[in-house]
Design an enzyme around this catalytic site. Structure first.
Site, PDB file in Angstrom:
ATOM      1  N   VAL A 155       0.818   9.680  -6.323  1.00 30.26           N
ATOM      2  CA  VAL A 155       0.984  11.110  -6.058  1.00 30.26           C
ATOM      3  C   VAL A 155       2.393  11.506  -6.490  1.00 30.26           C
ATOM      4  O   VAL A 155       3.371  11.021  -5.925  1.00 30.26           O
ATOM      5  CB  VAL A 155       0.781  11.437  -4.562  1.00 30.26           C
ATOM      6  CG1 VAL A 155       0.922  12.933  -4.327  1.00 30.26           C
ATOM      7  CG2 VAL A 155      -0.582  10.956  -4.088  1.00 30.26           C
ATOM      8  N   HIS A 197       0.573   4.201  -2.751  1.00 26.57           N
ATOM      9  CA  HIS A 197       0.291   5.592  -2.384  1.00 26.57           C
ATOM     10  C   HIS A 197       1.405   6.521  -2.845  1.00 26.57           C
ATOM     11  O   HIS A 197       1.150   7.694  -3.133  1.00 26.57           O
ATOM     12  CB  HIS A 197       0.083   5.715  -0.873  1.00 26.57           C
ATOM     13  CG  HIS A 197      -1.291   5.324  -0.432  1.00 26.57           C
ATOM     14  ND1 HIS A 197      -2.058   6.087   0.427  1.00 26.57           N
ATOM     15  CD2 HIS A 197      -2.066   4.248  -0.746  1.00 26.57           C
ATOM     16  CE1 HIS A 197      -3.225   5.492   0.624  1.00 26.57           C
ATOM     17  NE2 HIS A 197      -3.246   4.370  -0.074  1.00 26.57           N
ATOM     18  N   PRO A 215      -6.806   7.185  -5.316  1.00 28.80           N
ATOM     19  CA  PRO A 215      -8.117   6.543  -5.481  1.00 28.80           C
ATOM     20  C   PRO A 215      -8.794   6.380  -4.129  1.00 28.80           C
ATOM     21  O   PRO A 215      -8.165   5.970  -3.154  1.00 28.80           O
ATOM     22  CB  PRO A 215      -7.756   5.172  -6.093  1.00 28.80           C
ATOM     23  CG  PRO A 215      -6.430   5.379  -6.739  1.00 28.80           C
ATOM     24  CD  PRO A 215      -5.709   6.369  -5.857  1.00 28.80           C
ATOM     25  N   ARG A 230       0.834  -1.210   0.000  1.00 30.50           N
ATOM     26  CA  ARG A 230       0.000   0.000   0.000  1.00 30.50           C
ATOM     27  C   ARG A 230       0.867   1.257   0.000  1.00 30.50           C
ATOM     28  O   ARG A 230       0.543   2.251  -0.656  1.00 30.50           O
ATOM     29  CB  ARG A 230      -0.915  -0.022   1.222  1.00 30.50           C
ATOM     30  CG  ARG A 230      -1.885   1.151   1.308  1.00 30.50           C
ATOM     31  CD  ARG A 230      -2.895   0.939   2.427  1.00 30.50           C
ATOM     32  NE  ARG A 230      -3.800   2.066   2.538  1.00 30.50           N
ATOM     33  CZ  ARG A 230      -3.928   2.838   3.614  1.00 30.50           C
ATOM     34  NH1 ARG A 230      -3.205   2.575   4.705  1.00 30.50           N
ATOM     35  NH2 ARG A 230      -4.774   3.841   3.640  1.00 30.50           N
ATOM     36  N   SER A 240       8.124  10.371  -2.527  1.00 31.37           N
ATOM     37  CA  SER A 240       7.636  11.579  -1.850  1.00 31.37           C
ATOM     38  C   SER A 240       6.765  11.261  -0.639  1.00 31.37           C
ATOM     39  O   SER A 240       6.664  12.059   0.290  1.00 31.37           O
ATOM     40  CB  SER A 240       6.867  12.480  -2.827  1.00 31.37           C
ATOM     41  OG  SER A 240       5.798  11.783  -3.443  1.00 31.37           O
ATOM     42  N   HIS A 294      -6.242  -6.036  -2.353  1.00 31.41           N
ATOM     43  CA  HIS A 294      -7.111  -6.122  -1.166  1.00 31.41           C
ATOM     44  C   HIS A 294      -7.294  -7.559  -0.693  1.00 31.41           C
ATOM     45  O   HIS A 294      -8.024  -7.803   0.264  1.00 31.41           O
ATOM     46  CB  HIS A 294      -8.479  -5.503  -1.464  1.00 31.41           C
ATOM     47  CG  HIS A 294      -8.436  -4.022  -1.663  1.00 31.41           C
ATOM     48  ND1 HIS A 294      -9.502  -3.295  -2.150  1.00 31.41           N
ATOM     49  CD2 HIS A 294      -7.451  -3.110  -1.448  1.00 31.41           C
ATOM     50  CE1 HIS A 294      -9.177  -2.019  -2.227  1.00 31.41           C
ATOM     51  NE2 HIS A 294      -7.927  -1.879  -1.811  1.00 31.41           N
ATOM     52  N   ASN A 297      -3.365   9.099   4.158  1.00 31.93           N
ATOM     53  CA  ASN A 297      -2.101   8.427   4.456  1.00 31.93           C
ATOM     54  C   ASN A 297      -1.818   8.236   5.941  1.00 31.93           C
ATOM     55  O   ASN A 297      -0.791   7.663   6.305  1.00 31.93           O
ATOM     56  CB  ASN A 297      -0.940   9.208   3.823  1.00 31.93           C
ATOM     57  CG  ASN A 297      -0.961   9.153   2.315  1.00 31.93           C
ATOM     58  OD1 ASN A 297      -1.435   8.197   1.723  1.00 31.93           O
ATOM     59  ND2 ASN A 297      -0.447  10.198   1.677  1.00 31.93           N
ATOM     60  N   GLU A 308       2.907  14.585   2.335  1.00 29.37           N
ATOM     61  CA  GLU A 308       1.906  13.580   1.962  1.00 29.37           C
ATOM     62  C   GLU A 308       1.556  12.629   3.102  1.00 29.37           C
ATOM     63  O   GLU A 308       0.398  12.272   3.302  1.00 29.37           O
ATOM     64  CB  GLU A 308       2.405  12.746   0.768  1.00 29.37           C
ATOM     65  CG  GLU A 308       2.484  13.475  -0.543  1.00 29.37           C
ATOM     66  CD  GLU A 308       3.189  12.648  -1.605  1.00 29.37           C
ATOM     67  OE1 GLU A 308       3.052  11.415  -1.596  1.00 29.37           O
ATOM     68  OE2 GLU A 308       3.898  13.242  -2.441  1.00 29.37           O
ATOM     69  N   ASP A 325       8.355   8.426  -6.673  1.00 32.98           N
ATOM     70  CA  ASP A 325       9.549   9.215  -6.378  1.00 32.98           C
ATOM     71  C   ASP A 325       9.895   9.262  -4.901  1.00 32.98           C
ATOM     72  O   ASP A 325      10.731  10.059  -4.470  1.00 32.98           O
ATOM     73  CB  ASP A 325       9.371  10.657  -6.893  1.00 32.98           C
ATOM     74  CG  ASP A 325       8.284  11.420  -6.136  1.00 32.98           C
ATOM     75  OD1 ASP A 325       7.480  10.764  -5.425  1.00 32.98           O
ATOM     76  OD2 ASP A 325       8.235  12.663  -6.256  1.00 32.98           O
TER      77      ASP A 325
END
Length: 325
Positions: free
Chosen positions: A72, A68, A163, A64, A78, A193, A96, A90, A76
């Protein structure tokens, strides 16, 4: 001994992938660190294994975390950056706050830095850790082309592009399409999931107030609702429940069987049945006995791992994954 055998097997798979998949159509490539840090992938695998063998449930969290990150600003790293006095990053955005596994990335980075300082990016380490963690719980193994560099920017508000578990099929398709992913990728990656848990707060509206009239989401199997309500009482924000009941620590195709029964935990799971093509893929994977799902999951993970990557001289190689240099 078990860890060493697993690392040996994985490295053999990497070599096979290098032979058959040299050209990947992007600036990332397999074996990117062969000359500059030849032991990097083995170090990351060993570190990941130490954590997963102690806590297998971390595998879902690490997958996950990679997802994530990529959705976004691209893959990278981030999502790994800490907030500062002048910027909320983030990882502190509402979607998050439940992310876990940062300590695994930090440990893998520290281990690699001890051997090859300032060579291997946090973004690459995150991609490798996610793959290794899933493989260590008997999930699929996919080749991870490397060469990502780390971004210097992380903005909490940009996490709105993730999402949502409350999204309908139209929104989901548009969200994935904006990242270069198609309906098949949407269904395949939703299959993640099959492992992990979520909090009752995520499904509270579906259970208790779907349209604001104290009703239940009609897309949920009405025979399943009483069980969910017995686990998740109104206003319960702390209790967790499996996304794939009875199989939440096994990476398999059972998730799709759950969705077909209208027992998917999220609105986004149920939404897969509201599109003709998506529903066909759900049915296909539910009958695949793992093989087709595993193969397509590998392909979609490689594809996702290339979203918006920084390469060449862009970005940087962070010393610490939580801080820009």
């Amino acid at each position: 001994m078990a860890i060493q055998k697993h690392i040996s097997l994985v490295l053999q798979l990497v070599i096979v992938a290098l032979v058959f998949n040299r050209a990947n159509g992007s600036s990332l490539k397999l074996g990117f660190y062969q000359n500059t840090c030849p032991g990097a992938e083995a170090i990351v695998m060993k570190t990941t294994a130490n954590y997963i063998y102690q806590s297998p449930s971390l595998a879902a969290s690490l997958l996950r975390l990679h997802f994530h990150d990529c959705f976004v600003r691209g893959c990278d790293g981030s999502v790994l950056l800490n907030s500062t006095t002048s910027n909320q990053a983030e990882k502190d955005a509402p979607p998050n706050l439940s992310l876990k596994g940062f300590e695994v990335i930090d440990a893998a980075k520290a281990a690699v830095e001890a051997t090859c300082p300032r060579v291997v990016s946090c973004a690459d380490i995150l991609a490798l850790v996610a793959r290794d963690a899933i493989h260590l719980i008997n999930g699929p193994f996919w080749p991870v082309p490397l060469g990502r560099r780390d971004g210097r920017v992380s903005i909490a508000l940009e996490s709105r592009s993730l999402p949502s578990p409350f999204a309908n099929i139209t929104t989901l398709k548009a969200n994935f399409a904006s990242k270069g992913l198609n309906v098949k990728d949407l269904v395949v990656l939703s299959g993640a999931h099959t492992v992990g848990v979520s909090h009752c707060s995520t499904i509270a509206t579906r259970l208790y107030n779907f349209t604001g009239q104290g009703d239940t989401d009609p897309s949920l199997d009405p025979k399943y609702v009483p069980l969910l309500k017995s686990i998740c009482l109104p206003n319960d924000k702390n209790t967790t429940l499996a996304m794939d009941p009875g199989s939440s620590q096994s990476f398999d195709e059972d998730y799709y069987k759950v969705v077909l029964k209208k027992r998917g935990l999220f609105q986004s799971d149920a939404a897969l049945l509201n599109d003709k093509l998506a529903s066909l893929y759900v049915k296909l994977y539910s009958q695949s006995h793992g093989y087709k799902f595993f193969k397509d999951f590998q392909d979609s993970m490689v594809k996702m791992g290339k979203i918006g990557v920084l390469t060449g001289k862009a970005g940087e190689i962070r010393r610490s994954c939580s801080l820009v240099n």
